[in-house]
Write an enzyme that holds these catalytic residues in place. Sequence first.
Site, short mmCIF file in Angstrom:
data_model
loop_
_atom_site.label_atom_id
_atom_site.label_comp_id
_atom_site.label_asym_id
_atom_site.label_seq_id
_atom_site.Cartn_x
_atom_site.Cartn_y
_atom_site.Cartn_z
N GLY A 13 -14.02 -34.19 -63.23
CA GLY A 13 -14.01 -33.12 -64.24
C GLY A 13 -12.91 -32.11 -63.96
CE LYS A 78 -15.05 -41.61 -70.60
NZ LYS A 78 -14.84 -40.19 -70.87
N GLY A 117 -17.24 -37.50 -55.66
CA GLY A 117 -17.25 -38.82 -56.31
C GLY A 117 -15.86 -39.43 -56.36
CB ILE A 140 -16.93 -25.55 -61.82
CG1 ILE A 140 -17.86 -26.58 -62.46
CG2 ILE A 140 -15.59 -25.50 -62.52
CD1 ILE A 140 -18.34 -26.17 -63.85
CG ASP A 141 -20.48 -29.04 -60.04
OD1 ASP A 141 -20.43 -28.28 -61.03
OD2 ASP A 141 -20.49 -30.28 -60.15
N GLY A 184 -23.23 -26.81 -62.77
CA GLY A 184 -23.32 -26.88 -61.31
C GLY A 184 -23.85 -28.22 -60.82
CD GLN A 285 -20.67 -22.63 -66.74
OE1 GLN A 285 -21.33 -22.34 -65.78
NE2 GLN A 285 -21.07 -23.53 -67.63
O1 F6P Z 1 -19.06 -31.64 -61.97
C1 F6P Z 1 -18.52 -30.69 -62.85
C2 F6P Z 1 -19.33 -30.60 -64.10
O2 F6P Z 1 -18.77 -29.61 -64.93
C3 F6P Z 1 -20.82 -30.33 -63.88
O3 F6P Z 1 -21.07 -28.97 -63.56
C4 F6P Z 1 -21.39 -30.79 -65.19
O4 F6P Z 1 -22.73 -31.16 -65.05
C5 F6P Z 1 -20.53 -32.00 -65.52
O5 F6P Z 1 -19.32 -31.82 -64.81
C6 F6P Z 1 -20.21 -32.19 -66.98
O6 F6P Z 1 -19.51 -33.37 -67.11
P1 F6P Z 1 -18.72 -33.78 -68.44
O7 F6P Z 1 -17.38 -33.10 -68.40
O8 F6P Z 1 -18.60 -35.26 -68.35
O9 F6P Z 1 -19.53 -33.30 -69.60
#
Ligand code: F6P
Length: 359
Positions: A13, A78, A117, A140-141, A184, A285
């Site tokens: 992300g 992905k 990951g 961000i987590d 998060g 965020q």
């Molecule tokens: O790991 C970062 C994050 O923003 C998490 O806080 C959130 O749950 C997830 O990615 C959202 O993922 P996506 O961008 O696939 O919606």
Amino acid sequence: MTAKTIGILTSGGDCAGLNAVIRAVVHRANHYGWRVLGIRDGTMGLLDRPLRYSELDLASVDGTMMRLGGTVLGTTNKGNPFAFPIPGRGVKNRAPEIIAAVRELGVNAVIGIGGDGSFAILRRLSQEGRIPLVGVPKTIDNDIGLTETSVGFDTAVSVATEALDRLQPTAASHARVMVLEVMGRDAGHIALHAGIAGGADVILLPEIPYTIDKVAAKLNQLKAQGRNSALVVVSEAVRTVEGRMVKVEYHGGARRFGGIGQYIADLIAEATGAETRVTVLGHVQRGSPPSAQDRLIGTAFGVHAVDLIAESKFDRMVAWQNRRVIDVPLADAIARYQAVDTNSGLVKTARALGICLGD
Ligand code: F6P
């Protein structure tokens, strides 16, 4: 020192501060007289033909990059190359294609900017393809081990704090309980930090089991003291009282956290009679211009990552500890997942302020 070509990619992300890392890497590589190839969309850019990358020189990384959210290289969360989905035909191991592409580009070392990951995937590629790798932590987590902070976390906390600043006046005007759902994933760092900084009355984290009775007692106590409104922060991975994760399924089957804020708001309304409203902050965020701290840490990380390559120190991750950049074994950082420590100083700070953590 022999001339080198470094590949750099952003994976997982996006978040704020990635461009500061990229800019710093290009500057430091230029200092050593090395080329930098920016690989597009994580490892995806190495799976397409023609290969998708661009040469990054000083002219392509001026100061405006410091202000830019997202990543100029693109990213993806992905398409794990070891189990790459092939429509209608299951999955395929496409890692050999990536390793061949790295060879074809003449890349001597890769800087991977990612979360745990992405690091696990990049590290496996590095080992199978003998590709020297250095990791830069971003998420961000803030759940990557062995570093006090990751690129993007501070900005996400600032955005969530600002959301509370904006929710408070409207909460007070309408005598409402405002519930803010923040991201998060499985770690409650954003909720805890922003909740304290934004003056929340209740903060619910996935790491601390809650009862709605405790939350209601806190809100009733505030009411008895003459307060007509309240702020509640809920981390997205908080579970229902029965222990169920609350997720949304998007078209195509992707499942992501979402909806626990509404669930908690309804329980609060039922238990206290308060009028509630819910804000799901979501990707706001991730996408804002980086905070000064994320620019600084990203820059320091980028410089150190290139210096590690210069010292032939690989399979390492740059990390922030005790006000400076250091480096740690990448494998250890991946292994030491970092959720909120329920005995941490910040948790104690929240309790000392009378913030209800639901327990
Ligand atoms: O790991 C970062 C994050 O923003 C998490 O806080 C959130 O749950 C997830 O990615 C959202 O993922 P996506 O961008 O696939 O919606």
